[in-house]
Write a protein that holds these residues in place. Structure first.
Motif, mmCIF file in Angstrom:
data_model
loop_
_atom_site.group_PDB
_atom_site.id
_atom_site.type_symbol
_atom_site.label_atom_id
_atom_site.label_comp_id
_atom_site.label_asym_id
_atom_site.label_seq_id
_atom_site.Cartn_x
_atom_site.Cartn_y
_atom_site.Cartn_z
ATOM 1 N N ARG A 141 0.827 -1.201 0.000
ATOM 2 C CA ARG A 141 0.000 0.000 0.000
ATOM 3 C C ARG A 141 0.870 1.264 0.000
ATOM 4 N N GLU A 145 0.987 4.104 -2.874
ATOM 5 C CA GLU A 145 0.768 5.519 -2.550
ATOM 6 C C GLU A 145 1.926 6.380 -3.047
ATOM 7 N N SER A 146 3.141 5.869 -2.882
ATOM 8 C CA SER A 146 4.300 6.622 -3.378
ATOM 9 C C SER A 146 4.261 6.757 -4.893
ATOM 10 N N GLU A 149 1.720 9.285 -5.790
ATOM 11 C CA GLU A 149 2.216 10.635 -5.513
ATOM 12 C C GLU A 149 3.135 11.115 -6.629
#
Length: 245
Positions: A141, A145-146, A149
């Motif tokens: 996860r 998310e990285s 981003e």
């Protein structure tokens, strides 16, 4: 002539052979001189024309040699006060503007490539790490998310590049409005605060009452402030602080 009671008339006869010979010689001389004079005049005119056109031909050849890779070259200016010198000076000024424009395009392309390469490298690295190991659900996860981003950052950069291209082309109008600088800075700082917290960097905005409001394009001004604060967070080491004043 009166002789006594008689009125006499005396006739004097002079041969014209010499005068006729002179006129014939003059006619022959003119028959020879006129063609020779025309040929000489034409030759002199040709030489003068070649001398006058030679600088123009030199300017043409020099201009043909100047390409996008040779914009540092300039046309020779022998006499800046005559018409050819003024023409060469004008062309040199135009070449100088082209050289600066090409340099800006190259610099812009290099900067854009660098900025796009960074998030792409980060996304690729995160993906390789995820594939190489056996990450847990939480680790996976975090990796996703990285990657999201970095994808969002790349999308913002692409949008900015498109906006710049549209502005240069005059496609998008630029509506102006009164913008509170302090409110804009605080809004952007709050938007980017999660990035600062994730890196361990504190961020604060000084009170800008002395600045007040300005007239400008709100969208473009926000992009400027976002870029400035984002770079400040990016290049500040963990534990540091960013102050917007």
């Amino acid at each position: 002539v009166r002789v006594g009671d008689q009125q006499l008339r005396v006739l004097l006869l002079v041969p014209l052979r010499h005068q006729e010979a002179d006129l014939a010689a003059l006619g022959q001389a003119m028959l020879l001189a006129v063609p020779v004079g025309l040929v000489a005049t034409a030759g002199l005119a040709y030489l003068l024309a070649c001398g006058a056109v030679a600088p123009v031909d030199q300017l043409r050849k020099t201009t043909e040699r100047i390409t996008a890779d040779r914009l540092h070259e300039r046309l020779p200016v022998h006499n800046p006060d005559d018409e050819l010198g003024q023409l060469a000076g004008t062309v040199n000024t135009m070449i100088g503007r082209l050289e600066r424009s090409f340099a800006e395009i190259k610099r812009f392309t290099a900067d854009a490539s660098h900025e796009l390469r960074t998030p792409l490298t980060a996304i690729r690295t995160e993906a390789e790490v995820a594939l190489a190991g056996d990450p847990t659900k939480e680790e996976l996860r975090g990796i996703i998310e990285s990657m999201l981003e970095e994808s969002g950052r790349m999308a913002r950069l692409t949008d900015q590049l498109l906006s710049l291209a549209r502005d240069d082309a005059g496609v998008v109008p630029r509506p102006l409005a009164r913008v509170s600088v302090t409110s804009l800075a605080k809004e952007v700082a709050e938007t980017l605060r999660p990035l600062a917290d994730a890196k361990g960097v504190s961020i604060a905005v000084e009170d800008g009452r002395a600045v007040g409001t300005i007239v400008g394009d709100p969208v473009r001004l926000r992009q400027v402030v976002v870029n400035l604060i984002d770079n400040a967070i990016k290049y500040t080491t963990s534990g540091g602080s960013v102050c917007v004043g």
